[in-house]
Design an enzyme around this catalytic site. Structure first.
Site, mmCIF file in Angstrom:
data_model
loop_
_atom_site.group_PDB
_atom_site.id
_atom_site.type_symbol
_atom_site.label_atom_id
_atom_site.label_comp_id
_atom_site.label_asym_id
_atom_site.label_seq_id
_atom_site.Cartn_x
_atom_site.Cartn_y
_atom_site.Cartn_z
ATOM 1 N N LEU A 55 63.178 43.406 -79.399
ATOM 2 C CA LEU A 55 62.089 44.375 -79.258
ATOM 3 C C LEU A 55 61.224 44.396 -80.514
ATOM 4 C CD1 LEU A 55 60.507 46.848 -78.230
ATOM 5 C CD2 LEU A 55 62.424 48.282 -78.949
ATOM 6 N N TYR A 80 59.371 40.889 -80.980
ATOM 7 C CA TYR A 80 58.423 40.711 -79.866
ATOM 8 C C TYR A 80 57.213 41.623 -80.026
ATOM 9 C CZ TYR A 80 56.492 41.595 -75.181
ATOM 10 O OH TYR A 80 55.651 41.790 -74.116
ATOM 11 N N HIS A 81 57.468 42.865 -80.378
ATOM 12 C CA HIS A 81 56.378 43.837 -80.513
ATOM 13 C C HIS A 81 55.430 43.442 -81.639
ATOM 14 C CE1 HIS A 81 54.124 47.464 -80.334
ATOM 15 N NE2 HIS A 81 54.596 47.959 -81.468
ATOM 16 N N HIS A 82 55.986 43.083 -82.799
ATOM 17 C CA HIS A 82 55.145 42.721 -83.941
ATOM 18 C C HIS A 82 54.287 41.484 -83.644
ATOM 19 C CE1 HIS A 82 55.987 45.474 -87.231
ATOM 20 N NE2 HIS A 82 57.244 45.517 -86.843
#
Length: 311
Positions: free
Chosen positions: A181, A184-186
């Site tokens: 998470l 992936y988010h960054h």
């Protein structure tokens, strides 16, 4: 424009000048590689390369050419460098002692609290000045939309500063926090915001940038407090709920925009790009699912820790 507003506007202009220097450095280092990469891609997938190129060329905002770091190759290199530093750094740190990152964390979190406050305030102030509504704001390609474009551009490049979150975790050997998470988010949010600023840096874009900046004031404020050993840990669980509320509001906005600009105002020249609204809608589903799973696991871990203390 008042003196206070003028002074505030000069801050974003300073960042633009700074990133022009950064872009110039990247150009001097990467130009030969970029040309080779383009040649390889055009030979391997000529149709796809041509179609994607035509899409972004035809969709580009007139402001894209006036802002630094709009070259997608630079974005790709920065993203791949982030991944390389994270996974390479984890491998290097495996047999090393962890670093004391307290001072770095202090300045990093303080900087992002101040920057997020600035971005949230200036974006909302400019939206008010331009007469924006909550939702349904079309893209403004006139000079009137330039100032908002600069503020949302700053929000986009602020994602590079947020990469430092992960680097600090790597050097502290907090590998448990470096989840799918998190990485992936960054990565994804940086690339997505490049596309948003490249195509539509004002209009409906303001809402996500202002709301996320508000969330980051709280989030980095909390991180700053823990670095300073100020006991406000009860806020931790509410940060994730705040983030999920943010995603829900963005999904509501995307749904509204899809209906409004795809069907109700389909023939109007004043629109917000359907592709970006659809991208936002899909991306928010991934964020909600991943953050809900994180929240569930985090609460379960807290309960297990409480039970362990009682035994």
């Amino acid at each position: 424009m008042s003196d206070a507003t003028s002074a505030s506007a000069q801050i974003v202009d300073y960042f633009i000048s700074l990133f022009y220097v950064f872009e110039s450095t990247l150009d001097s280092l990467l130009k030969p590689v970029e040309e080779t990469g383009k040649a390889v891609l055009s030979s391997l997938a000529p149709s796809l390369y041509s179609n994607v190129g035509q899409y972004f060329a035809s969709s580009a905002s007139p402001f894209a050419s006036r802002l630094p770091l709009m070259n997608f190759f630079h974005v790709l290199v920065i993203t791949l460098s982030y991944l390389g530093l994270v996974f390479g750094g984890k491998a290097l740190m495996e047999k090393r002692e962890k670093f004391n990152m307290r001072l770095v964390s202090l300045f990093h979190n303080l900087f992002l609290v101040l920057l997020s406050t600035y971005m949230c305030g200036t974006i909302l102030s400019e939206a008010w000045r331009q007469g924006y509504g909550l939702f349904g704001n079309p893209v403004d390609k006139t000079e009137r939309g330039w100032q908002m474009a600069k503020y949302t551009w700053l929000f986009y490049v602020s994602k590079i500063a947020e990469f430092m979150d992960t680097y600090i975790m790597v050097l502290k050997k907090n590998n448990r926090q470096i989840t799918f998470l998190h990485v992936y988010h960054h990565c994804s949010i940086f690339v997505i915001w490049w596309a948003v600023v490249y195509i539509a840096p004002n209009g409906e874009t303001y809402f996500s940038a202002a709301l996320n900046s508000a969330v980051h004031i709280v989030m980095y404020g909390y991180y700053l407090s823990t670095t300073l050993s100020i006991p406000i840990r009860f806020i931790k669980r509410f940060i994730t709920l705040f983030q999920m509320t943010q995603f829900t509001m963005m999904m509501i906005q995307a749904t509204y925009d899809i209906i409004l600009f795809r069907f109700v105002k389909a023939d109007s020249e004043e629109k917000y790009p359907f592709d970006l609204a659809a991208l936002l809608w899909i991306y928010m589903w991934t964020m909600l699912g991943l953050f809900a799973n994180f929240f569930k696991k985090d609460r379960l871990r807290e309960q297990q820790q409480k039970l362990a203390k009682k035994e």
